[in-house]
Design a protein around this motif. Structure first.
Motif, short mmCIF file in Angstrom:
data_model
loop_
_atom_site.label_atom_id
_atom_site.label_comp_id
_atom_site.label_asym_id
_atom_site.label_seq_id
_atom_site.Cartn_x
_atom_site.Cartn_y
_atom_site.Cartn_z
N LEU A 8 0.81 -1.22 0.00
CA LEU A 8 0.00 0.00 0.00
C LEU A 8 0.84 1.27 0.00
CD1 LEU A 8 -2.93 -0.94 2.42
CD2 LEU A 8 -3.06 -0.55 -0.05
N PHE A 9 2.10 1.18 0.39
CA PHE A 9 2.96 2.36 0.38
C PHE A 9 3.16 2.91 -1.02
CE2 PHE A 9 4.21 1.87 4.79
CZ PHE A 9 4.64 3.15 5.14
N GLN A 10 2.81 2.14 -2.04
CA GLN A 10 2.94 2.63 -3.41
C GLN A 10 2.03 3.82 -3.69
OE1 GLN A 10 3.58 -0.73 -6.45
NE2 GLN A 10 2.86 -1.86 -4.65
N PHE A 11 1.01 4.03 -2.85
CA PHE A 11 0.12 5.17 -3.04
C PHE A 11 0.80 6.50 -2.71
CE2 PHE A 11 -3.36 2.06 -3.01
CZ PHE A 11 -4.14 2.57 -4.05
N VAL A 12 1.92 6.47 -1.99
CA VAL A 12 2.59 7.73 -1.63
C VAL A 12 3.15 8.43 -2.87
CG1 VAL A 12 4.44 8.79 -0.28
CG2 VAL A 12 3.05 6.95 0.72
N PRO A 13 4.06 7.82 -3.64
CA PRO A 13 4.51 8.51 -4.86
C PRO A 13 3.39 8.71 -5.87
CG PRO A 13 5.36 6.26 -4.78
CD PRO A 13 4.75 6.54 -3.45
N LEU A 14 2.43 7.76 -5.92
CA LEU A 14 1.30 7.91 -6.84
C LEU A 14 0.56 9.22 -6.57
CD1 LEU A 14 -1.32 5.15 -7.71
CD2 LEU A 14 -2.05 7.45 -7.10
N GLY A 15 0.31 9.52 -5.31
CA GLY A 15 -0.40 10.76 -4.98
C GLY A 15 0.34 12.00 -5.40
N VAL A 16 1.67 11.97 -5.30
CA VAL A 16 2.47 13.14 -5.67
C VAL A 16 2.39 13.39 -7.16
CG1 VAL A 16 4.79 14.13 -5.71
CG2 VAL A 16 4.02 12.83 -3.70
N TRP A 17 2.59 12.35 -7.98
CA TRP A 17 2.61 12.63 -9.42
C TRP A 17 1.23 12.88 -9.99
CZ3 TRP A 17 3.81 7.02 -9.21
CH2 TRP A 17 2.89 6.22 -9.86
N ILE A 18 0.17 12.31 -9.41
CA ILE A 18 -1.16 12.60 -9.96
C ILE A 18 -1.52 14.06 -9.71
CG2 ILE A 18 -2.61 12.01 -7.97
CD1 ILE A 18 -3.27 11.02 -11.63
N LEU A 19 -1.11 14.62 -8.57
CA LEU A 19 -1.27 16.06 -8.35
C LEU A 19 -0.38 16.85 -9.30
CD1 LEU A 19 -1.37 16.21 -4.43
CD2 LEU A 19 -3.28 16.54 -6.01
N GLY A 20 0.79 16.32 -9.59
CA GLY A 20 1.70 17.00 -10.49
C GLY A 20 1.16 17.17 -11.89
N THR A 21 0.29 16.25 -12.34
CA THR A 21 -0.25 16.38 -13.69
C THR A 21 -1.13 17.62 -13.85
OG1 THR A 21 -2.21 15.01 -13.18
CG2 THR A 21 -0.25 13.87 -14.01
N PHE A 22 -1.58 18.21 -12.73
CA PHE A 22 -2.39 19.42 -12.79
C PHE A 22 -1.55 20.68 -12.63
CE2 PHE A 22 -5.22 16.03 -11.35
CZ PHE A 22 -6.28 16.17 -12.24
N LEU A 23 -0.24 20.51 -12.45
CA LEU A 23 0.64 21.65 -12.24
C LEU A 23 1.57 21.91 -13.41
CD1 LEU A 23 1.68 20.94 -8.51
CD2 LEU A 23 -0.14 22.46 -9.34
N VAL A 24 1.72 20.95 -14.32
CA VAL A 24 2.64 21.11 -15.43
C VAL A 24 1.86 21.33 -16.73
CG1 VAL A 24 4.32 19.62 -14.27
CG2 VAL A 24 2.78 18.65 -15.98
N PRO A 25 2.45 22.01 -17.70
CA PRO A 25 1.75 22.25 -18.97
C PRO A 25 1.79 21.02 -19.87
CG PRO A 25 3.92 23.26 -19.02
CD PRO A 25 3.76 22.71 -17.64
N GLU A 26 0.78 20.89 -20.71
CA GLU A 26 0.76 19.81 -21.69
C GLU A 26 1.91 19.99 -22.68
OE1 GLU A 26 0.54 16.84 -23.00
OE2 GLU A 26 -1.60 16.73 -22.54
N SER A 27 2.35 18.89 -23.27
CA SER A 27 3.45 18.93 -24.23
C SER A 27 3.12 19.83 -25.42
CB SER A 27 3.74 17.52 -24.74
OG SER A 27 4.53 17.56 -25.91
N PRO A 28 3.98 20.81 -25.75
CA PRO A 28 3.73 21.64 -26.93
C PRO A 28 3.64 20.82 -28.21
CG PRO A 28 5.43 22.63 -25.53
CD PRO A 28 5.16 21.26 -24.99
N ARG A 29 4.41 19.75 -28.32
CA ARG A 29 4.36 18.94 -29.53
C ARG A 29 3.02 18.22 -29.68
NH1 ARG A 29 9.88 19.16 -28.69
NH2 ARG A 29 11.13 19.33 -30.60
#
Length: 548
Positions: free
Chosen positions: A201-222
């Motif tokens: 279940l500890f795998q949810f720790v990094p999962l939570g960080v990057w799923i939030l990160g998808t809302f903070l970074v811009p989509e690929s220009p390409r």
């Protein structure tokens, strides 16, 4: 100036020629957040390697009553079923990554991964539920291995593209570190009955960080250029490069990518799944890229390192490391060595020394250490740990074998672990990139499945040493292949690699290394950029936008 020295010097000159603003903290934060999904593959590998030898896990699922052969078979399936799911995840994500975007595709893959992790932890002794959950989790992991490296390649400045994509590879090894050391932590602080599912279940720790990160970074220009939206592509590239929209570097990067996509669309018909694959095999340069990466993934997966990682407690036991605590510490240190090697490779080797030389160095280290391990196991087959400990020469040889395992981890991280991800993400043109990357990562996982499934039985059938002889042989073939067929892609733009594949693969070594001209960043003035886009429109950009 020799090629060996000029690669470092040219890369430094290329970086110095670019505005310092493009290497901003924002770029590195975006890259780190989108590299973090790499931990899911590594975490799963490190965690399951310890789970399948956990006594409570074996008892809970009724595996402790099996014969040694049946137990080895069951462990092989439990380990490998996630890699089978990853194959289908890689092939499926291509259906959405060009339609809904890189970030949305990553979110979809993450949902599957999270569902699989939860299902494993709650399987409660039901082996069928465990298999199904690992397959679903693997499906999600496979999707992330396509989307994340592709996204990183598309947002990276060309001079540090290797370093940025290598952040993903380093995160994979960071996941292995998490998998081993989290298990060690719960072994110390949790009751035996809770250890394996708590670590899972500890795998949810990094999962939570990057799923939030998808809302903070811009989509690929390409991605936006592929959809025909030059304006959104420009807005996002401006955010990433921290330069004004009319800066020559921004204009040059956008127009170069857009013109290539437009030209490809103007001479090709159709944009469906089968039309794209027809384009891959009908064009000589694309076909050569495909064959190059196909062979890379096959050789890399069968060079032995994944077998050692996934069965590290068993293999380290051959060299006298037994007992839960000692085995946990040894496998945890093994994971740390691989992680640090991956970080060093990304920071110092891939962009300055180059992909080609890094591969040759890494494979050479693997070959030397695998040869030693095969000889040691061949000589000591049938001897007990006590007899080896009582023999001074044999004991020193055993200690050398343990050191060889760690040196092998360094060679793997420098070479075959890192480079297939990097090369797969950067050598294919934008129009066919998502299809080719998804196929190559599916192949990667299919080879990983075969490796995971067969290693446990292979170690038994080959009297331990036979497996290492086979892996060493793969490394010999790898060295020959890399010398003749591997180009140096460091510092080249994504759209500037065509001339590398204008010659047959076996002749690439004659033009492998880039010139100063190859390493120059794409820069144009606003007027030049506009003219370039007009030309691209004449060739097919209108059709591109209509299809989008």
């Amino acid at each position: 100036m020799g090629a060996k020295d000029s690669m470092i010097a040219r890369t430094r000159r290329s970086m110095a020629a670019q505005p310092r603003a493009i290497f901003s903290w924002y770029l590195w934060v975006c890259a780190a957040l989108m590299a973090l999904p790499g931990t899911c593959k590594g975490f799963d590998e490190g965690n399951i390697a310890r789970v399948i030898v956990n006594k409570d896990f074996l008892s809970k699922f009724g595996l402790d009553t099996l014969s040694p052969a049946a137990l080895a078979d069951a462990k092989g399936w439990i380990t490998a079923i996630a890699t089978a799911g990853a194959v289908f995840g890689c092939l499926s994500v291509v259906l959405i990554v060009d339609r809904i975007g890189r970030l949305n595709a990553l979110r979809v893959a993450t949902v599957f991964y999270g569902a699989g992790v939860l299902g494993q932890a709650l399987s409660n002794g039901n082996l069928s539920a465990l298999y199904a959950s690992r397959f679903i989790g693997g499906f999600g992991i496979g999707g992330t291995t396509v989307v994340s490296p592709m996204f990183l390649a598309e947002i990276a400045p060309q001079s540090v593209r290797g370093m940025i994509i290598m952040m993903y590879a380093a995160c994979q090894q960071l996941g292995v570190v998490f998998g081993f050391w989290v298990m060690y932590g719960v072994h110390l602080h949790f009751p035996a009955a809770q250890q394996w599912w708590t670590a899972t279940l500890f795998q949810f720790v990094p999962l939570g960080v990057w799923i939030l990160g998808t809302f903070l970074v811009p989509e690929s220009p390409r991605y936006f250029l592929l959809r025909g939206d030059y304006e959104k592509a420009s807005i996002n590239l401006v955010r990433l490069r921290r330069l004004p929209a009319d800066h020559p570097l921004v204009q040059g990067e956008l127009d170069s990518a857009a013109a290539q996509i437009a030209e490809e669309r103007s001479v090709k018909t159709g944009s469906g799944y089968f039309a794209i694959w027809a384009e891959v095999f009908a064009t000589a340069s694309n076909r050569r890229r495909f064959i190059l990466l196909f062979v890379c993934h096959v050789l890399g997966q069968w060079s032995g390192a994944n077998a050692i990682t996934q069965y590290s407690p068993t293999i380290l036991g051959y060299f006298g490391i037994t007992g839960d605590s000692a085995s946990l510490v040894a496998t945890g240190c093994y994971a740390v060595v691989k992680f640090l090697s991956a970080v060093a490779t990304g920071a110092f080797l891939v962009d300055f020394v180059g992909r080609r030389r890094s591969l040759i160095l890494g494979i050479s280290l693997q070959l030397a250490t695998l040869s030693y391990l095969a000889i040691y196991l061949g000589v000591t087959t049938g001897r007990s740990s006590a007899s080896i400990d009582a023999d001074g020469n044999a004991l020193r040889a055993s200690q050398g074998a343990i050191a060889a395992i760690y040196i092998h981890a360094c060679g793997w991280s420098i070479g075959w672990f890192s480079m297939p991800y990097l090369l797969t993400s950067e050598v294919f043109p934008t129009r066919i990139r998502s299809h080719c990357v998804s196929f190559m990562m599916a192949l990667h996982w299919a080879m990983n499945f075969g490796n995971s499934r067969s290693t446990s039985s292979f170690l038994v059938a080959g009297n331990r040493y036979g497996a290492f002889v086979f892996f060493a042989g793969i490394c010999v073939v790898s060295l020959v292949f890399v010398f003749y067929c591997m180009p140096e892609t460091a510092g080249r733009s994504l759209e500037g690699m065509d001339k590398l594949f204008a010659v047959p693969l076996h002749k690439i070594h004659t033009i492998a290394y880039p010139s100063d001209e190859d390493l120059k960043p794409e820069m144009k003035s606003s007027a030049t950029g506009a003219a370039s886009m007009e030309s691209a429109d004449d060739k097919g950009t209108a059709r591109h936008r209509e299809l989008a």
